[in-house]
Design an enzyme around this catalytic site. Structure first.
Site, mmCIF file in Angstrom:
data_model
loop_
_atom_site.group_PDB
_atom_site.id
_atom_site.type_symbol
_atom_site.label_atom_id
_atom_site.label_comp_id
_atom_site.label_asym_id
_atom_site.label_seq_id
_atom_site.Cartn_x
_atom_site.Cartn_y
_atom_site.Cartn_z
ATOM 1 C CB SER A 1 -0.957 0.147 1.103
ATOM 2 O OG SER A 1 -1.954 -1.015 1.282
ATOM 3 N N GLY B 1 -1.407 4.502 -4.511
ATOM 4 C CA GLY B 1 -2.112 3.454 -5.048
ATOM 5 C C GLY B 1 -1.297 2.607 -4.566
ATOM 6 C CG ASP C 1 -6.673 -3.353 8.270
ATOM 7 O OD1 ASP C 1 -5.614 -3.784 8.292
ATOM 8 O OD2 ASP C 1 -7.034 -2.743 9.637
#
Length: 315
Positions: free
Chosen positions: A220, A225, A252
């Site tokens: 991440s 992006g 998550d």
């Protein structure tokens, strides 16, 4: 079915404030309480998508009882391991411009007997699981080798493992070849021991972690992006986000989207990005439902924008 393991779960209390002034009495304009912890959040996102999920976590005290009840209300089967200590409570303060102030408690200390029961519960409940997602920091009492043992045991039972942790626990687990690891930019930089300033830097770091044992890396990269590096190649994806309300649990939600879509390839990456983009536009640590997702806003490419600058990380 996706089984999640959260060694240090929490109750997450979120307060939305008109402003944050040190030393003042503040009145919240809105507040909510959610079951928390990275693996718990993955279970919440999986359940919101209509899939079966079981959440394994040590639970103690009235806080642990409330967390188990909230999981049930979210349609999640809680496989709680009783512990002597009390489940921690984390606080998030949200300002109108989206700035977040977080206070995370250390959590209870886990005894060796409780740690053993936690591993035994994962083994007992993993039958029929498509993935086991092991997520979050380790509480006091668990050594950095604990995740490595869990990965080894799970692979021995023939179950794929996704690991979202950092520091010594991540490095120790790499030797057991987790199927997916999901670091953010800061965790990726920490794992390779150097700062990362571009997507190209992140790509090289992810490739190094694959050489150290990770079978694939889902990184991440904040608002820029997400990057997926796996044996078949590398892919990058981003999405337009109109307004960020809260980024708590967004990573998550991304992992849940990735695993729910199969856990490999550009389609799974697109699902991860869509889930993360939807999550940051929701309050607190709320998880997105299918109605919140906008896959049309996701752009996936094998042409990695190596010169694209990464957001500056907090020290």
């Amino acid at each position: 079915m996706i089984l999640t393991v959260t060694p240090n779960p929490s109750l997450d209390r979120t307060y939305e404030l008109p402003g944050l002034t040190r030393g003042a009495v503040l009145r919240a304009t809105a507040d909510r309480v959610d079951p928390g912890g990275k693996g718990v959040n993955v279970s919440r996102a999986v359940a919101a998508a209509g899939h079966r999920t079981v959440a394994v976590a040590p639970l103690g005290g009235p806080e642990g009882a409330l967390l188990a009840r909230l999981l049930g209300e979210h349609g999640i089967e809680a496989a709680g391991v009783p512990i002597a200590g009390s489940t921690r409570v984390n606080i998030t303060l949200v300002e109108p411009d989206g700035a977040l102030t977080k206070v995370n408690a250390a959590g209870p200390e886990i005894t060796s007997a409780e740690a053993g029961r936690l591993l035994d519960t994962v083994r007992a409940r993993s039958a029929g699981a498509d993935w086991i997602a092991c997520c979050g920091s380790l509480p006091r009492g668990l050594s950095p080798q604990w995740y490595a043992e869990l990965v080894a045991r799970s692979h021995g039972a023939g179950v794929r493992i996704a690991l979202d942790t950092s520091g010594a626990a991540l490095v120790a687990a790499l030797r057991e070849r987790p199927d997916v690891i999901k670091p953010n930019t800061q965790e990726l930089a920490e794992a390779v021991g150097r700062p990362l300033t571009t997507v190209g830097d992140a790509l090289k770091a992810a490739q190094e972690l694959c050489e150290l044992g990770a079978r694939s890396v889902l990184a991440s990269l904040g608002a820029v992006g997400q990057l997926l590096v796996e044996p078949s190649g590398a892919h990058f994806a981003g999405a337009r986000v109109d307004a960020v309300r809260s980024d708590v649990g967004a990573g998550d939600a991304s992992l849940a989207g990735f695993l729910s879509a199969g856990g490999t390839g550009p389609d799974a990456l697109a699902s991860a990005v869509a889930h993360g983009a939807a999550a940051v536009q929701l309050p607190g640590s709320a998880m997105p439902t299918p109605a919140d997702l906008d896959l049309s806003a996701v752009v996936t490419t094998a042409d990695i924008p190596v010169n694209l600058a990464l957001p500056v990380q907090a020290p």
